[in-house]
Design an enzyme around this catalytic site. Structure first.
Site, PDB file in Angstrom:
ATOM      1  N   ARG A 240       0.858  -1.178   0.000  1.00  0.00           N
ATOM      2  CA  ARG A 240       0.000   0.000   0.000  1.00  0.00           C
ATOM      3  C   ARG A 240       0.893   1.227   0.000  1.00  0.00           C
ATOM      4  O   ARG A 240       1.957   1.222   0.654  1.00  0.00           O
ATOM      5  CB  ARG A 240      -0.899   0.029   1.247  1.00  0.00           C
ATOM      6  CG  ARG A 240      -2.038  -0.980   1.228  1.00  0.00           C
ATOM      7  CD  ARG A 240      -3.080  -0.660   0.158  1.00  0.00           C
ATOM      8  NE  ARG A 240      -4.182  -1.599   0.147  1.00  0.00           N
ATOM      9  CZ  ARG A 240      -4.277  -2.682  -0.637  1.00  0.00           C
ATOM     10  NH1 ARG A 240      -3.294  -2.980  -1.460  1.00  0.00           N
ATOM     11  NH2 ARG A 240      -5.348  -3.449  -0.598  1.00  0.00           N
ATOM     12  N   GLU A 269      -4.090   7.344  -5.489  1.00  0.00           N
ATOM     13  CA  GLU A 269      -4.021   6.516  -6.709  1.00  0.00           C
ATOM     14  C   GLU A 269      -5.148   6.936  -7.635  1.00  0.00           C
ATOM     15  O   GLU A 269      -6.294   6.960  -7.179  1.00  0.00           O
ATOM     16  CB  GLU A 269      -4.165   5.032  -6.355  1.00  0.00           C
ATOM     17  CG  GLU A 269      -2.925   4.474  -5.686  1.00  0.00           C
ATOM     18  CD  GLU A 269      -3.145   3.075  -5.100  1.00  0.00           C
ATOM     19  OE1 GLU A 269      -4.275   2.559  -5.227  1.00  0.00           O
ATOM     20  OE2 GLU A 269      -2.223   2.521  -4.516  1.00  0.00           O
ATOM     21  N   HIS A 288      -1.766   0.760  -9.346  1.00  0.00           N
ATOM     22  CA  HIS A 288      -2.285  -0.310  -8.492  1.00  0.00           C
ATOM     23  C   HIS A 288      -2.972  -1.389  -9.334  1.00  0.00           C
ATOM     24  O   HIS A 288      -4.190  -1.524  -9.310  1.00  0.00           O
ATOM     25  CB  HIS A 288      -3.268   0.273  -7.450  1.00  0.00           C
ATOM     26  CG  HIS A 288      -3.548  -0.671  -6.310  1.00  0.00           C
ATOM     27  ND1 HIS A 288      -3.954  -0.246  -5.082  1.00  0.00           N
ATOM     28  CD2 HIS A 288      -3.482  -2.023  -6.219  1.00  0.00           C
ATOM     29  CE1 HIS A 288      -4.131  -1.275  -4.272  1.00  0.00           C
ATOM     30  NE2 HIS A 288      -3.853  -2.366  -4.948  1.00  0.00           N
TER      31      HIS A 288
HETATM   32  O1  LIG Z   1      -5.331  -6.036  -1.699  1.00  0.00           O
HETATM   33  C1  LIG Z   1      -5.262  -6.577  -2.803  1.00  0.00           C
HETATM   34  O2  LIG Z   1      -5.509  -7.772  -2.986  1.00  0.00           O
HETATM   35  C2  LIG Z   1      -4.910  -5.765  -3.997  1.00  0.00           C
HETATM   36  O3  LIG Z   1      -4.049  -4.724  -3.664  1.00  0.00           O
HETATM   37  C3  LIG Z   1      -6.147  -5.213  -4.645  1.00  0.00           C
HETATM   38  O4  LIG Z   1      -6.660  -4.229  -3.815  1.00  0.00           O
END
Ligand SMILES: O=C(O)[C@H](O)CO
Length: 323
Positions: A240, A269, A288
């Site tokens: 993240r 994002e 992402h």
């Molecule tokens: O958390 C997750 O699986 C990916 O980042 C998609 O949000």
């Protein structure tokens, strides 16, 4: 029989999940957020599930209060840091996610980011496309990945899959984790445990962040940690954006404290077009897209449907988030 209604913003006409709409429509009537806002009185008492992906729909108190029949919020993906789980549960609503099904695709994007950065894939592509000089510039000389050291911060399921892949690239693998893996796991991927993250940062050529976001990992990598990394090293983030202090990262890259960064996740994002990260050479930024493959996305949507159906049928869903 009338199908139950779900509220989602995942399925905009051009959104990546729109091709999976039929799989959801087989069981549910889909209400987009725009339709909901326009005709709140009509839909509020009908919505029984919410499908959410990332930050595209805020499941806050106001929304929860407006949906008296809501039974479940299903998150596409494993990370649920964007959901206020205690709040949702206080409304008697269950929370589900889709772990396991995203592991391979996410590990793959980590490898893709590492390899693209190490082997200057973007520079090569741009040279082919724009031909601005006769010879490839010196800056297109990359770094060997085999024999380099990869430091994995966060050796959960996805981190372990990254290690497996890195092992086949003949990399030396270090890892740091809240809990040390057992010896059998370590041997299986040839990974060496670093009790202190500092040791991993100092010794690695590539540092890959795979932890989930929590109060403990918020801005885990800041100016101090970046200063511990080798000047020749690359930071890769597939977890993240908020795990890294982004201002500190910009500063470290501009002052060449580290060599490069390769990011699938940022905050916000996507980044605004004029964000400094986008104009620093040696930086790759993706919007992402770690889980964005046809098969993984399809399986993820199928799993979301299975979780929602189980809750609505009064059964235990396969992936309830138990926090
Ligand atoms: O958390 C997750 O699986 C990916 O980042 C998609 O949000």
């Amino acid at each position: 029989m009338e199908k139950p209604c779900i509220l989602t913003t995942m399925l905009g006409p051009k959104g990546i999940y729109s091709c999976f709409k039929p799989c959801i429509e087989k069981h549910f009537t889909i209400i987009s957020y725009e339709e909901f806002v326009e005709r709140k009185e009509h839909f509020a008492g009908k919505i029984r599930a919410i499908f959410v992906w990332g930050l595209n729909l805020k499941v806050n108190k106001e929304l929860l209060q407006a949906l008296p029949k809501l039974q479940v919020v299903v998150n596409g993906g494993v990370g649920v840091d964007h959901l206020d789980i205690p709040l949702i549960k206080s409304f008697g609503v269950k929370v589900c996610n889709t772990p396991y099904v995203v592991d391979n695709a996410t590990a793959d994007i980590g490898m893709a980011l590492m390899l693209a950065s190490a082997r200057r894939v973007l520079e090569g592509h741009n040279f082919s496309k724009y031909h601005e000089s006769e010879y490839m510039p010196e800056s297109s000389l990359g770094t060997d990945v085999s024999s380099a050291t990869l430091g994995i911060i966060g050796m959960g399921r996805i981190g372990f899959k990254v290690a497996r892949r890195a092992q086949s690239f003949e990399m030396r693998i270090l890892y740091h984790n809240r809990n040390r893996r057992n010896e059998e796991d370590e041997r299986a991927v040839g990974a060496v445990y670093c009790e202190k993250m500092e040791e991993l940062l100092q010794k690695s050529d590539f540092v890959m962040i795979v932890v989930s976001l929590s109060p403990q990992t918020h801005k885990l990598i800041g100016a101090k940690e970046l200063a511990m990394m080798k000047p020749s090293s690359t930071l890769i983030n597939i977890s993240r954006g908020l795990v890294v202090d982004q201002d500190a990262l910009v500063d470290a890259l501009q002052r060449k404290v580290i060599k490069a960064a390769s990011l699938d996740v940022t905050y916000p994002e996507p980044l605004p077009k004029d964000h400094p990260l986008l104009s620093i050479p040696n930086v790759i930024v993706l919007p992402h897209m770690g889980t964005h493959t046809v098969d993984t996305s399809r399986i993820m949507v199928e799993r979301m449907v299975a979780n929602a159906l189980a809750v609505l049928n009064g059964e235990q869903p396969p992936d309830e988030v138990k926090i």
